[in-house]
Design a protein around this motif. Structure first.
Motif, short mmCIF file in Angstrom:
data_model
loop_
_atom_site.label_atom_id
_atom_site.label_comp_id
_atom_site.label_asym_id
_atom_site.label_seq_id
_atom_site.Cartn_x
_atom_site.Cartn_y
_atom_site.Cartn_z
N THR A 11 0.82 -1.21 0.00
CA THR A 11 0.00 0.00 0.00
C THR A 11 0.86 1.27 0.00
O THR A 11 0.36 2.33 -0.35
CB THR A 11 -0.95 0.03 1.21
OG1 THR A 11 -0.17 -0.06 2.41
CG2 THR A 11 -1.94 -1.12 1.17
N GLY A 12 2.12 1.16 0.37
CA GLY A 12 2.99 2.33 0.39
C GLY A 12 3.88 2.45 -0.82
O GLY A 12 4.72 3.36 -0.89
N ASP A 13 3.69 1.59 -1.80
CA ASP A 13 4.56 1.60 -2.98
C ASP A 13 4.50 2.90 -3.77
O ASP A 13 5.45 3.25 -4.47
CB ASP A 13 4.24 0.42 -3.90
CG ASP A 13 4.65 -0.92 -3.31
OD1 ASP A 13 5.28 -0.93 -2.23
OD2 ASP A 13 4.33 -1.95 -3.94
N THR A 16 2.94 6.75 -0.25
CA THR A 16 2.05 7.23 0.80
C THR A 16 2.04 6.23 1.95
O THR A 16 2.42 5.07 1.79
CB THR A 16 0.60 7.42 0.29
OG1 THR A 16 0.07 6.16 -0.09
CG2 THR A 16 0.55 8.42 -0.86
N ALA A 17 1.58 6.71 3.11
CA ALA A 17 1.48 5.86 4.29
C ALA A 17 0.12 6.09 4.94
O ALA A 17 -0.43 7.20 4.87
CB ALA A 17 2.59 6.18 5.27
N ARG A 24 -4.46 8.76 4.19
CA ARG A 24 -3.13 8.48 3.66
C ARG A 24 -2.42 9.80 3.44
O ARG A 24 -3.04 10.79 3.04
CB ARG A 24 -3.22 7.68 2.35
CG ARG A 24 -3.86 6.30 2.59
CD ARG A 24 -3.57 5.31 1.50
NE ARG A 24 -2.19 4.91 1.40
CZ ARG A 24 -1.59 3.99 2.18
NH1 ARG A 24 -2.24 3.41 3.15
NH2 ARG A 24 -0.34 3.66 1.97
N SER A 26 1.60 11.62 2.25
CA SER A 26 2.89 11.40 1.60
C SER A 26 3.92 10.98 2.64
O SER A 26 3.95 11.50 3.75
CB SER A 26 3.35 12.69 0.92
OG SER A 26 4.69 12.54 0.47
N LYS A 27 4.76 10.05 2.24
CA LYS A 27 5.83 9.63 3.15
C LYS A 27 6.83 10.76 3.41
O LYS A 27 7.62 10.68 4.34
CB LYS A 27 6.55 8.40 2.59
CG LYS A 27 5.70 7.15 2.65
CD LYS A 27 6.47 5.94 2.17
CE LYS A 27 5.60 4.69 2.27
NZ LYS A 27 6.34 3.48 1.87
N MET A 32 4.86 12.27 8.70
CA MET A 32 5.66 11.05 8.55
C MET A 32 7.11 11.29 8.98
O MET A 32 7.76 10.38 9.50
CB MET A 32 5.58 10.53 7.11
CG MET A 32 4.21 9.97 6.74
SD MET A 32 3.55 8.75 7.92
CE MET A 32 4.78 7.47 7.81
#
Length: 186
Positions: A11-13, A16-17, A24, A26-27, A32
């Protein structure tokens, strides 16, 4: 209770987390960043635990590691959610009590202390510095998205705790390594 059967979810590919509320981000977001800094601080505390012999201090640091997971969950929970895991005042107060107890028998500071000494002392100082970075990340996030004030107080107090813990361990060894201003200028 947390149950993880599968470590990767994919799901984080896309960069996003997921947060506790299901949203969700952005990483690379400030939230984050703060979560990652808290995670790194927790790992640094774990490294310090592995480098010291004081069993009572190890137990206190393990409690702190658990608190840091609570704190990470607090950061990962935006807004007001009923029943959300939040850092609370008694956790901050416990740190203050531990600081006072460790500091009671230490001599007053007469100089700044170099983050050096035995492996345990140096690891505690490194953990302190990493916690300070986590605190800066949390403060930056708080400027745009208000956080739990107890979370910020906990991080601030934790860096003090780790500083006094480093002095406490140093006192049982060779003492603090003091800064000598301008010592290398001549």
């Amino acid at each position: 209770m947390v149950k993880l059967n599968k470590i990767y979810t994919r799901t984080g590919d896309a960069g996003t987390a997921g947060l506790v509320d299901g949203s969700r981000v952005s990483k690379s977001s400030a939230r984050m960043s703060a979560i990652g800094e808290v995670d790194e601080a927790n790992a640094a505390v774990g490294l310090a635990i592995s480098a010291i012999d004081d069993e009572a201090l190890k137990r206190r640091l393990l409690t702190i590691q658990n608190d840091l997971f609570d704190l990470g969950a607090d950061v990962a929970t935006p807004g007001e959610i009923d029943g959300a895991l939040r850092i609370v005042a008694p956790q901050v107060e416990r740190l203050e009590q531990e600081i006072d107890a460790m500091n009671a028998d230490l001599p007053p500071l007469t100089s700044f202390i170099l983050p050096s000494g035995s492996a345990g002392v140096a690891a505690l100082h490194l953990a302190r510095a990493v916690v300070r970075r986590a605190e800066r990340a949390a403060v930056a996030l708080n400027e745009s998205e208000p956080l739990n004030p107890q979370l910020l107080a906990y991080l601030n107090r934790l860096s003090d705790h780790l500083f006094v813990a480093a002095r406490h361990v140093a006192a049982s060894e060779d003492g603090d390594v003091l800064w000598h201003p301008g010592a290398t200028r001549t």
